[in-house]
Motif scaffolding. Structure first.
Motif, short mmCIF file in Angstrom:
data_model
loop_
_atom_site.label_atom_id
_atom_site.label_comp_id
_atom_site.label_asym_id
_atom_site.label_seq_id
_atom_site.Cartn_x
_atom_site.Cartn_y
_atom_site.Cartn_z
N ILE A 236 -6.78 9.48 2.53
CA ILE A 236 -6.72 8.02 2.69
C ILE A 236 -5.27 7.56 2.75
N ALA A 237 -4.42 8.15 1.91
CA ALA A 237 -3.00 7.79 1.92
C ALA A 237 -2.37 8.07 3.28
N TRP A 238 -2.77 9.18 3.90
CA TRP A 238 -2.25 9.51 5.22
C TRP A 238 -2.66 8.45 6.24
N LEU A 239 -3.90 8.03 6.21
CA LEU A 239 -4.36 6.99 7.14
C LEU A 239 -3.63 5.67 6.89
N VAL A 240 -3.35 5.38 5.63
CA VAL A 240 -2.66 4.12 5.29
C VAL A 240 -1.24 4.12 5.86
N VAL A 241 -0.51 5.20 5.64
CA VAL A 241 0.92 5.20 5.99
C VAL A 241 1.15 5.46 7.47
N GLU B 109 3.68 -0.58 5.24
CA GLU B 109 2.70 0.49 5.05
C GLU B 109 3.18 1.49 4.00
N TRP B 110 4.52 1.64 3.86
CA TRP B 110 5.02 2.52 2.81
C TRP B 110 4.78 1.90 1.44
N VAL B 111 4.97 0.60 1.33
CA VAL B 111 4.68 -0.09 0.07
C VAL B 111 3.18 0.00 -0.23
N SER B 112 2.33 -0.11 0.80
CA SER B 112 0.88 0.05 0.60
C SER B 112 0.56 1.43 0.06
N LEU B 113 1.22 2.44 0.61
CA LEU B 113 1.01 3.82 0.14
C LEU B 113 1.39 3.95 -1.33
N ARG B 114 2.53 3.39 -1.71
CA ARG B 114 2.97 3.49 -3.10
C ARG B 114 2.01 2.73 -4.03
N LEU C 281 -9.18 -1.14 4.21
CA LEU C 281 -9.09 -2.11 3.12
C LEU C 281 -7.73 -2.06 2.42
N LEU C 282 -7.08 -0.90 2.46
CA LEU C 282 -5.86 -0.71 1.68
C LEU C 282 -4.57 -0.80 2.49
N HIS C 283 -4.64 -0.69 3.82
CA HIS C 283 -3.44 -0.41 4.60
C HIS C 283 -2.43 -1.55 4.62
N ASP C 284 -2.85 -2.78 4.32
CA ASP C 284 -1.91 -3.90 4.38
C ASP C 284 -1.58 -4.49 3.01
N LEU C 285 -1.83 -3.75 1.94
CA LEU C 285 -1.48 -4.26 0.62
C LEU C 285 0.01 -4.57 0.51
N GLY C 286 0.83 -3.78 1.20
CA GLY C 286 2.27 -3.96 1.11
C GLY C 286 2.77 -5.28 1.66
N LYS C 287 1.93 -5.96 2.44
CA LYS C 287 2.34 -7.26 2.97
C LYS C 287 2.40 -8.34 1.89
N ALA C 288 1.90 -8.01 0.68
CA ALA C 288 1.99 -8.96 -0.42
C ALA C 288 3.38 -8.97 -1.06
N SER C 289 4.27 -8.09 -0.62
CA SER C 289 5.60 -8.04 -1.22
C SER C 289 6.39 -9.31 -0.87
N ASN D 248 9.54 7.36 6.91
CA ASN D 248 8.84 6.20 7.47
C ASN D 248 9.80 5.18 8.06
N GLU D 249 10.99 5.09 7.51
CA GLU D 249 12.00 4.15 7.99
C GLU D 249 13.35 4.61 7.48
N ARG D 250 14.39 4.37 8.29
CA ARG D 250 15.73 4.71 7.84
C ARG D 250 16.10 3.86 6.64
N THR D 251 16.49 4.51 5.56
CA THR D 251 16.79 3.78 4.32
C THR D 251 18.30 3.72 4.12
#
Length: 278
Positions: A212-217, A149-154, A121-129, A262-265
């Motif tokens: 849960i956060a681990w599964l999300v990210v 997925e990192w935004v979802s985690l945050r 339910l939570l893993h794609d919240l970051g797609k609302a950015s 999670n990604e090169r910043t």
């Protein structure tokens, strides 16, 4: 068809079933009958047995299909007198001899199901950015500074806040307008806010939330330790071999994990980075 009938009846039920079975088949013993019979005759026999069945009635019918093969067709009465193949046990006990439960290693199967459902339910919240929505419209072509997925985690981390597992689950089950209006203000925006705390370190008091956060990210990729202190202008990539990872460093590895795992910043300008957190 050629059938074999076995009677495990007792008391008056044995007398009654013998009377019926003797009309359809020849005895092969005190409790055994065998005969060729049509399907119509077999149906009639079964109906008569059902009609006169008592609590002590137990009759199994086997179809003899070959020299070394038979098939259980039906049982009338007490099926516990036979096993699933229609055989008669030589001994019976209610003790748990097989102890099949001891071989079950999914004792936490329901917990796994619930954790997975929450993460789903939570893993794609970051797609609302705004950045992700612009990418869908073809208005943003650059490489992701922060993956969804990192935004979802945050976002999940912000919702949990400083609560323990009991408190944030209570808030999740009983949402309120006051809470909905405030929790987003706790969002830690990587690249914009200084300093930011690693999410798993922040969630240390809520181990269920950590799981849960681990599964999300990790639903797209596992975290990768990034190269530290890279020279300015040098080309680095996620997954490049690093020298700083030691057994000591891995002791609390979750608490070390930041967005760079999670990604090169890159150090983009604030206007560009803000798209990922709006």
């Amino acid at each position: 068809m050629n059938i074999l009938l076995i009677s495990q009846c007792n008391k008056r039920a044995l007398t009654e079933t013998r009377r019926i079975l003797d009309q359809f088949a020849e005895r092969r013993g005190d409790r055994t009958w065998q005969t060729p019979i049509t399907q119509a005759g077999l149906d009639t026999l079964r109906q008569l047995l059902k009609k006169t069945a008592r609590k002590n009635t137990a009759v199994a019918c086997h179809w003899i299909r070959g020299q070394d093969h038979s098939e259980l067709l039906w049982i009338v009465g007490d099926a516990s007198q036979f096993n699933s193949q229609g055989a008669v046990p030589t001994n019976m006990t209610r003790r748990n001899i097989l102890r099949q439960g001891d071989e079950n290693d999914w004792h936490t199967g329901q917990d796994i199901h619930l954790l997975s459902a929450l993460a789903a339910l939570l893993h794609d919240l970051g797609k609302a950015s705004q950045a992700f929505q612009m990418r869908l419209l073809g208005q943003l072509q650059e490489r992701n500074q922060y993956r969804h997925e990192w935004v979802s985690l945050r976002l999940f981390e912000a919702f949990v806040g400083d609560d323990d597992d009991a408190n944030w689950l209570t808030r999740l089950a009983n949402p309120s307008e006051a809470d909905d209006a405030t929790w987003l203000g706790r969002l830690q925006r990587d690249g914009l806010d200084q300093p930011v705390q690693p999410p798993f370190a922040h969630l240390a008091r809520a181990p269920l939330a950590q799981a849960i956060a681990w599964l999300v990210v990790t639903h797209h990729r596992l975290p990768v330790a990034p190269e530290k202190d890279a020279e300015p202008g040098s080309k680095t990539y996620l997954g490049k071999k690093v020298d700083w990872v030691t057994a000591h460093a891995l002791k609390d590895v979750l608490h070390l994990m930041d967005a760079g795992w999670n990604e090169r910043t890159d150090d983009g300008d604030d206007t560009q980075l803000a798209l990922y957190w709006h």
